[in-house]
Design an enzyme around this catalytic site. Structure first.
Site, PDB file in Angstrom:
ATOM      1  N   TYR A 121      18.005  57.470  60.137  1.00 46.79           N
ATOM      2  CA  TYR A 121      18.489  58.637  60.608  1.00 46.79           C
ATOM      3  C   TYR A 121      20.002  58.754  60.073  1.00 46.79           C
ATOM      4  O   TYR A 121      21.455  59.013  60.628  1.00 46.79           O
ATOM      5  CB  TYR A 121      19.448  58.300  62.667  1.00 46.79           C
ATOM      6  CG  TYR A 121      17.851  58.623  63.341  1.00 46.79           C
ATOM      7  CD1 TYR A 121      17.191  57.567  63.231  1.00 46.79           C
ATOM      8  CD2 TYR A 121      18.313  58.929  64.848  1.00 46.79           C
ATOM      9  CE1 TYR A 121      15.269  58.213  64.042  1.00 46.79           C
ATOM     10  CE2 TYR A 121      17.042  59.591  65.549  1.00 46.79           C
ATOM     11  CZ  TYR A 121      16.029  58.594  64.949  1.00 46.79           C
ATOM     12  OH  TYR A 121      14.804  58.742  65.567  1.00 46.79           O
ATOM     13  N   LYS A 167       9.410  45.958  59.861  1.00 43.29           N
ATOM     14  CA  LYS A 167       8.363  46.704  58.960  1.00 43.29           C
ATOM     15  C   LYS A 167       8.104  45.680  57.252  1.00 43.29           C
ATOM     16  O   LYS A 167       8.341  46.058  56.589  1.00 43.29           O
ATOM     17  CB  LYS A 167       7.598  47.513  59.398  1.00 43.29           C
ATOM     18  CG  LYS A 167       6.259  48.402  58.092  1.00 43.29           C
ATOM     19  CD  LYS A 167       5.101  48.045  59.284  1.00 43.29           C
ATOM     20  CE  LYS A 167       4.439  48.455  57.890  1.00 43.29           C
ATOM     21  NZ  LYS A 167       2.891  47.662  58.842  1.00 43.29           N
ATOM     22  N   ASP A 200       4.203  48.070  63.791  1.00 48.80           N
ATOM     23  CA  ASP A 200       2.323  48.107  64.423  1.00 48.80           C
ATOM     24  C   ASP A 200       1.417  47.618  65.557  1.00 48.80           C
ATOM     25  O   ASP A 200       0.721  47.677  66.587  1.00 48.80           O
ATOM     26  CB  ASP A 200       1.799  48.710  63.631  1.00 48.80           C
ATOM     27  CG  ASP A 200       1.546  47.504  62.033  1.00 48.80           C
ATOM     28  OD1 ASP A 200       2.452  47.091  62.521  1.00 48.80           O
ATOM     29  OD2 ASP A 200       1.152  47.309  60.989  1.00 48.80           O
ATOM     30  N   ASP A 224      13.075  54.210  69.097  1.00 51.24           N
ATOM     31  CA  ASP A 224      13.638  55.206  69.467  1.00 51.24           C
ATOM     32  C   ASP A 224      11.790  56.526  69.197  1.00 51.24           C
ATOM     33  O   ASP A 224      11.194  55.953  71.016  1.00 51.24           O
ATOM     34  CB  ASP A 224      13.359  56.896  68.194  1.00 51.24           C
ATOM     35  CG  ASP A 224      13.510  58.139  68.491  1.00 51.24           C
ATOM     36  OD1 ASP A 224      13.477  58.196  69.618  1.00 51.24           O
ATOM     37  OD2 ASP A 224      13.076  59.211  67.638  1.00 51.24           O
ATOM     38  N   ASP A 228       9.867  55.963  74.055  1.00 46.01           N
ATOM     39  CA  ASP A 228       8.997  57.301  74.614  1.00 46.01           C
ATOM     40  C   ASP A 228       7.460  56.286  74.809  1.00 46.01           C
ATOM     41  O   ASP A 228       6.824  56.941  76.000  1.00 46.01           O
ATOM     42  CB  ASP A 228       8.581  58.264  73.218  1.00 46.01           C
ATOM     43  CG  ASP A 228       9.856  59.235  73.101  1.00 46.01           C
ATOM     44  OD1 ASP A 228      10.826  58.572  73.846  1.00 46.01           O
ATOM     45  OD2 ASP A 228       9.809  60.498  73.692  1.00 46.01           O
TER      46      ASP A 228
HETATM   47 MG    MG Z   1      13.666  59.813  71.720  1.00 44.49          MG
END
Ligand code: MG
Ligand code: NAI
Length: 331
Positions: A121, A167, A200, A224, A228
Site C-alpha cells: 500500500y 511470506k 497461505d 486486509d 475479511d
Molecule cells: Mg479491506
C-alpha cells in the site's frame, strides 16, 4: 468535551454513520461532531476525494469516525490518505463471535494487527512498457513499531500468543525483515508465546482451526485479506470493526466498504460501525460508556428480535440502532 470528526463517505457509509450518531447522541457524553467530506460523492462535488479541510479536521479533533467510501480507479484513496497523513500505523481488527449470531465456530476471539503505512500500500505502482509493477516497502522501523504494538495489545488484553503472518519463503527480503523484527520484539515479552506462519497456511488455519489464534500481526495487504476472511467466520462484514491508531491521532471505521449492492436500501448492518464506536470510546478512556454501548449491542444481537437481513432479520439499519439505543437504558 470531545471533538469528533465525522466522515460518512459513500454507499452504506452514511447509513451506518447515521446509526452510530443516533446512538452516540443518546448517550451520556459531552461530544461535538464535525462533519467532513471524503470519497467518491465528494469527488463529484469538489473534484477531490479528500479536501485538505477534511485532513486538517481529522488532525485537530480528538478522534475520527469514518463510514466507508467507494474507490474509483485513478482517484486518490481518501482512507489511505488519512492513514498516511495522520500516521495511523496500527490497524486493529478484533474478530469475535457473538451470542445469537450464526458463526462458523463459537467462542472466537482474536485480534488482527495490520501494519497500515507501507507494504504493497506504499502507493508506488507504475506502468512499464510491458505491464506494471508495484513496490512492496517493508522497513525495520515500521516492522518493529507494529510488532511492539501487537505484543503490547496481547499483554493488555490478556492474550497469551502472538502469531506473525508473512511470506518470507518467497518475499525473502521484505518479509525477512518483518519476521526478524517480530522475533527481536518477542524477546522483550518472554511471558508471551511467539510463533510465525506463512500467510497461505494462516489462511487455511483461519478456516480449519481459528480458535488457535489470539493476536495476529502482519503486513498491510495480508492483514486486509485475512480480516475479511475473519469476518466471514463470524457472520460477515457487517460484524467487524476497526481502529486505526497513531501516536497522535486515531480513526475508527468498520472493516467493510461502501457495499454498492445494498446501498440506498437502509438495510446495512450497523454492528461493525457501532463496535467501531465502542473502540473509539475505549480509546478516549470512556470505559463506562463503551461497555454500556457494547452490552446494549450484544443484548440486541442475542435477543435477535431486531436484526438486519444479513443476520437473518428484516429490520432496517436505523431500527436496529434504535433497538440498541433502547437497551442503553437498561444500564
Ligand atoms: Mg479491506
Ligand atoms: P464491501 O465490504 O463493500 O462489501 C462486500 C460484501 O459484504 C457485499 O455483499 C456487501 O453487501 C456486504 N456488506 C458489507 N458491509 C455490510 C454491512 N454493514 N451489512 C451488510 N452487508 C454488508 O466490499 P466490496 O463490495 O468489495 O467493495 C465495495 C466498495 O467499497 C469498493 O469501491 C471498494 O473499493 C470500497 N471499499 C472501501 C473500504 C473503506 O472505505 N475503508 C474498505 C473496503 C472496500
Amino acid at each position: 468535551m470531545y471533538r469528533i470528526c465525522v466522515i460518512p463517505g459513500d454507499g452504506i457509509g452514511p447509513e451506518v454513520m447515521e446509526a452510530a450518531l443516533t446512538v452516540l447522541k443518546a448517550m451520556d457524553l459531552d461530544m461535538e461532531f464535525y462533519p467532513a467530506l471524503a470519497g467518491n460523492a465528494c469527488f463529484q462535488k469538489l473534484g477531490t476525494t479528500i479536501p485538505s479541510q477534511t485532513v486538517d479536521l481529522a488532525l485537530q479533533t480528538d478522534a475520527t469516525l469514518f463510514g466507508a467510501i467507494t474507490s474509483v480507479p485513478g482517484q486518490r484513496s481518501a482512507i489511505l490518505t488519512l492513514r498516511k497523513e495522520l500516521d495511523l500505523y496500527a490497524n486493529l481488527r478484533p474478530v469475535k463471535s457473538y451470542p445469537g449470531i450464526e458463526a462458523l465456530y463459537p467462542d472466537l476471539d482474536f485480534l488482527i494487527v495490520r501494519e497500515n503505512t507501507e507494504g504493497l500500500y506504499a502507493g508506488q505502482e507504475e506502468y512499464t512498457p510491458d505491464g506494471a509493477q508495484a513496490l512492496r516497502v517493508v522497513t525495520r522501523k515500521a516492522s518493529r513499531r507494529i510488532c511492539e504494538f501487537a505484543f503490547r495489545q496481547a499483554q493488555n488484553k490478556g492474550f497469551k500468543r502472538v502469531t506473525a503472518v508473512h511470506k518470507a519463503n518467497v518475499l525473502m527480503k521484505t518479509d525477512g525483515i518483518f519476521r526478524e523484527a517480530f522475533y527481536q520484539v518477542a524477546e522483550e515479552y518472554p511471558e508471551l508465546e511467539a510463533e510465525d506462519l506463512y500467510v497461505d497456511a494462516a489462511a487455511m488455519f483461519l478456516v480449519k482451526n481459528p480458535q488457535r489464534f489470539q493476536v495476529l500481526v502482519t503486513t498491510n495487504l495480508f492483514g486486509d485479506i485475512l480480516s475479511d476472511e475473519g469476518a466471514g467466520l463470524v457472520g460477515g462484514l457487517g460484524m467487524v470493526p476497526s481502529a486505526n491508531i497513531g501516536d497522535k491521532n486515531a480513526l475508527f471505521e468498520p472493516v467493510h466498504g461502501s457495499a454498492p449492492d445494498i446501498a440506498g436500501q437502509g438495510v446495512a448492518n450497523p454492528t461493525a460501525m457501532l463496535l467501531s464506536v465502542v473502540m473509539m470510546l475505549r480509546h478516549l478512556k470512556e470505559e463506562d460508556e463503551a461497555s454500556k454501548l457494547e452490552k446494549a449491542l450484544l443484548m440486541t444481537l442475542k435477543e435477535g428480535r431486531v436484526l438486519t437481513p444479513d443476520l437473518g432479520g428484516d429490520a432496517s439499519t436505523l431500527k436496529m440502532a434504535q433497538e440498541v439505543q433502547g437497551h442503553l437504558e437498561s444500564w
